[in-house]
Design a protein around this motif. Structure first.
Motif, mmCIF file in Angstrom:
data_model
loop_
_atom_site.group_PDB
_atom_site.id
_atom_site.type_symbol
_atom_site.label_atom_id
_atom_site.label_comp_id
_atom_site.label_asym_id
_atom_site.label_seq_id
_atom_site.Cartn_x
_atom_site.Cartn_y
_atom_site.Cartn_z
ATOM 1 N N ASN A 68 0.843 -1.161 0.306
ATOM 2 C CA ASN A 68 0.042 0.054 0.084
ATOM 3 C C ASN A 68 0.825 1.288 0.125
ATOM 4 O O ASN A 68 0.604 2.328 -0.702
ATOM 5 C CB ASN A 68 -1.001 -0.186 1.200
ATOM 6 N N LEU A 69 1.929 1.458 0.825
ATOM 7 C CA LEU A 69 2.713 2.502 0.789
ATOM 8 C C LEU A 69 3.417 2.703 -0.395
ATOM 9 O O LEU A 69 3.695 3.796 -0.952
ATOM 10 C CB LEU A 69 3.882 2.348 1.832
ATOM 11 N N LEU A 70 3.943 1.470 -1.241
ATOM 12 C CA LEU A 70 4.398 1.730 -2.456
ATOM 13 C C LEU A 70 3.553 2.325 -3.422
ATOM 14 O O LEU A 70 3.856 3.155 -4.079
ATOM 15 C CB LEU A 70 4.963 0.154 -3.110
ATOM 16 N N GLN A 123 1.085 4.333 -2.693
ATOM 17 C CA GLN A 123 0.793 5.490 -2.362
ATOM 18 C C GLN A 123 2.004 6.388 -2.762
ATOM 19 O O GLN A 123 1.658 7.602 -3.329
ATOM 20 C CB GLN A 123 0.813 5.805 -0.725
ATOM 21 N N SER A 124 3.203 5.969 -2.672
ATOM 22 C CA SER A 124 4.267 6.712 -3.450
ATOM 23 C C SER A 124 4.356 6.934 -4.845
ATOM 24 O O SER A 124 4.452 7.917 -5.345
ATOM 25 C CB SER A 124 5.624 6.001 -3.006
ATOM 26 N N ARG A 125 3.880 5.866 -5.520
ATOM 27 C CA ARG A 125 3.772 5.814 -6.867
ATOM 28 C C ARG A 125 2.556 7.102 -7.469
ATOM 29 O O ARG A 125 2.807 7.789 -8.236
ATOM 30 C CB ARG A 125 3.241 4.502 -7.474
ATOM 31 N N LYS A 126 1.504 6.989 -6.692
ATOM 32 C CA LYS A 126 0.498 7.778 -6.959
ATOM 33 C C LYS A 126 0.854 9.157 -6.611
ATOM 34 O O LYS A 126 0.275 10.238 -7.452
ATOM 35 C CB LYS A 126 -0.812 7.554 -6.124
ATOM 36 N N GLN A 127 1.629 9.479 -5.505
ATOM 37 C CA GLN A 127 1.967 10.836 -5.135
ATOM 38 C C GLN A 127 2.967 11.444 -6.347
ATOM 39 O O GLN A 127 2.629 12.471 -6.819
ATOM 40 C CB GLN A 127 2.860 10.881 -3.957
ATOM 41 N N ILE A 128 3.943 10.701 -6.865
ATOM 42 C CA ILE A 128 4.752 11.054 -8.145
ATOM 43 C C ILE A 128 3.939 11.573 -9.221
ATOM 44 O O ILE A 128 3.792 12.492 -10.010
ATOM 45 C CB ILE A 128 5.960 10.211 -8.394
ATOM 46 N N ALA A 129 3.051 10.441 -9.502
ATOM 47 C CA ALA A 129 2.058 10.493 -10.954
ATOM 48 C C ALA A 129 1.127 11.719 -10.823
ATOM 49 O O ALA A 129 1.060 12.576 -11.582
ATOM 50 C CB ALA A 129 1.100 9.358 -10.873
ATOM 51 N N ASP A 130 0.690 12.278 -9.572
ATOM 52 C CA ASP A 130 -0.158 13.080 -9.351
ATOM 53 C C ASP A 130 0.443 14.439 -9.413
ATOM 54 O O ASP A 130 -0.063 15.463 -10.074
ATOM 55 C CB ASP A 130 -0.999 13.157 -7.886
ATOM 56 N N LEU A 131 1.764 14.714 -9.251
ATOM 57 C CA LEU A 131 2.547 15.753 -9.134
ATOM 58 C C LEU A 131 2.845 16.118 -10.849
ATOM 59 O O LEU A 131 2.902 17.344 -11.149
ATOM 60 C CB LEU A 131 3.763 15.432 -8.434
ATOM 61 N N GLY A 152 12.146 -7.804 -9.256
ATOM 62 C CA GLY A 152 13.090 -7.639 -7.994
ATOM 63 C C GLY A 152 12.305 -6.985 -7.009
ATOM 64 O O GLY A 152 11.696 -6.242 -7.168
ATOM 65 N N THR A 153 12.718 -7.515 -5.724
ATOM 66 C CA THR A 153 12.034 -6.787 -4.667
ATOM 67 C C THR A 153 11.970 -5.314 -4.564
ATOM 68 O O THR A 153 13.247 -4.829 -4.508
ATOM 69 C CB THR A 153 12.382 -7.699 -3.276
ATOM 70 N N GLU A 154 10.924 -4.691 -4.263
ATOM 71 C CA GLU A 154 10.946 -3.149 -4.319
ATOM 72 C C GLU A 154 11.712 -2.621 -3.225
ATOM 73 O O GLU A 154 11.806 -3.173 -2.297
ATOM 74 C CB GLU A 154 9.429 -2.700 -4.678
ATOM 75 N N ASN A 155 12.364 -1.486 -3.579
ATOM 76 C CA ASN A 155 12.914 -0.543 -2.679
ATOM 77 C C ASN A 155 12.035 0.122 -1.742
ATOM 78 O O ASN A 155 12.029 1.300 -2.173
ATOM 79 C CB ASN A 155 14.027 -0.007 -3.074
ATOM 80 N N THR A 156 11.238 -0.246 -0.945
ATOM 81 C CA THR A 156 9.950 0.399 -0.440
ATOM 82 C C THR A 156 10.596 1.631 0.257
ATOM 83 O O THR A 156 9.797 2.602 0.107
ATOM 84 C CB THR A 156 9.133 -0.624 0.561
ATOM 85 N N PRO A 157 11.515 1.543 1.229
ATOM 86 C CA PRO A 157 11.759 2.840 1.927
ATOM 87 C C PRO A 157 12.465 3.730 0.746
ATOM 88 O O PRO A 157 12.123 5.249 1.188
ATOM 89 C CB PRO A 157 12.984 2.340 2.849
ATOM 90 N N GLY A 158 13.098 3.147 -0.173
ATOM 91 C CA GLY A 158 13.808 4.452 -0.824
ATOM 92 C C GLY A 158 12.830 4.869 -1.690
ATOM 93 O O GLY A 158 12.933 6.119 -2.049
ATOM 94 N N ASP A 159 11.810 4.200 -2.167
ATOM 95 C CA ASP A 159 10.822 4.856 -3.117
ATOM 96 C C ASP A 159 9.920 5.663 -2.412
ATOM 97 O O ASP A 159 9.538 6.664 -3.022
ATOM 98 C CB ASP A 159 10.040 3.626 -3.881
#
Length: 382
Positions: free
Chosen positions: A43-45, A47-55, A236-243
């Motif tokens: 879910n956090l991943l 949310q991060s993706r959507k935040q970038i997309a919305d911007l 590859g396992t996503e870099n959740t904290p980095g993303d």
């Protein structure tokens, strides 16, 4: 200390680092796992993706997380080549691209692809008409950087896009690594750009983070095969904290973009006006909107670039030769060479690259130190 090497890398912002640490400590599940910890990470991943997309006014599914600009460039170039090779093997790029693009093209040439390297003018800029003239029935990709990493030239991305509207089957990629937070978002995310690549450490996010904008409907082969993460396009396992940290950095850089660009342009102007006074100085970056506000390339003709870099370093001012990614290799003057700058002059070039933390006081100190160094270099250049 005055840090004028922001095009090489930026310092991670404290709040971005705080986000990374918080997520790394509290959201450490694998986003692919079915249990609760995995779902929280997933879910956090998203949310991060959507935040970038919305911007940027794009769809969340059009943002693909990567490890940075080099991976993104290689993926889009090779992924397009592999996905579309049955339709053609011709690619168009410029003669002033970053090494990640240039060397990926060379690898494809070894595999039988035909690459056209477009010339540039004396400001390092591609002529859109040259793109038009280079297009062939078997052309599958056009790849042109947004902002040149060595001298700061802003390329005619929109104009090339207008030409490519007549060729909807050709992929159009923009290396936007130097463009984020620099006031050119409308150019990068224009309606004809199919792919754009970004690198987190260029805008105060952790190293090893990045993303690719991939327009919905565009087909591309995965570069990394595995467990099917990122829509099966980048396993590859996503870099959740980095993303998550990178998404925060994107928002912060967008929030402060207008003020930052204005200040960087004022700093650049102050340094250029000072450098113009010296006979043996050649300035390659113009002081107008046709060049990025944050990059200034110049040479003290007769003094090698690495000598100038280390001389400033002794005064706690950090600049670079023309590209930090290749500054330890022999091929350090690709853009200037393409501009037909004599090799003896190009080898003297250095790059000042500004960031949001820099001030006009930094410019004053740089100019003061420059005067001192120039006086000492006179015995070499006179």
């Amino acid at each position: 200390m005055i840090y004028f090497d922001n095009s090489a890398t930026t310092k991670i912002w404290p709040s971005v680092l705080s986000t990374y640490e918080k997520v790394a400590n509290e959201v450490w599940g694998n986003p692919s796992s079915l249990h609760h910890l995995g779902q929280v990470a997933w879910n956090l991943l998203q949310q991060s993706r959507k935040q970038i997309a919305d911007l940027y006014g794009v769809e969340p599914g059009e943002i693909i997380f990567t490890s940075g600009g080099t991976e993104g460039d290689n993926w889009v170039i090779k992924g397009t080549a592999f996905a579309k090779q049955q339709f053609g093997k011709h690619i168009i790029t410029s003669s002033v691209e970053h090494a990640a693009v240039r060397n990926a093209m060379k690898q494809l040439e070894e595999l039988g692809f035909d690459v056209t390297y477009l010339p540039v003018d004396d400001e390092g800029r591609v002529n859109p008409q040259d793109v038009q003239d280079a297009i062939r029935p078997d052309t599958i990709l056009v790849s042109i950087m947004a902002i040149n990493n060595e001298i700061g030239t802003v390329q005619p991305i929109k104009e090339i896009g207008e030409i490519l509207k007549k060729y909807p089957n050709i992929h159009y990629m923009v290396d936007a690594v130097q463009a984020i937070g620099k006031g050119v978002d409308s150019m990068v995310f224009s309606d004809r750009v199919d792919f754009a690549t970004f690198s987190g450490h260029k805008f105060h996010a952790p190293r090893g983070t990045g993303f690719v904008y991939k327009k919905r409907g565009r087909q591309i082969a995965p570069l990394i095969a595995g467990g099917g993460q990122e829509q099966g396009l980048r396993s590859g396992t996503e870099n959740t904290p980095g993303d998550a940290a990178m998404a925060r950095a994107v928002r912060l850089v967008q929030d402060g973009q207008a003020e930052s660009v204005q200040r960087e342009r004022a700093i650049k102007h102050k340094i250029i006006e000072h450098l113009k006074q010296f006979d043996h100085v050649r300035i390659f970056s113009k002081d107008d909107d046709s060049f990025a506000a944050h990059i200034l390339c110049f040479a003290i003709v007769g003094v090698r670039g690495e000598t100038v870099v280390h001389a400033f370093e002794e005064h706690d001012i950090y600049i670079s030769t023309t590209s930090a990614c290749s500054s330890k290799d022999e091929d350090t003057t690709s853009t200037l060479s393409a501009m037909k700058v004599p090799k003896k002059v190009a080898e003297c070039a250095v790059r000042v690259s500004l960031g949001d933390q820099n001030t006009l006081a930094d410019a004053d100190e740089f100019n003061r130190v420059f005067d001192e160094l120039y006086e000492g270099f006179k015995k070499i250049i006179d």
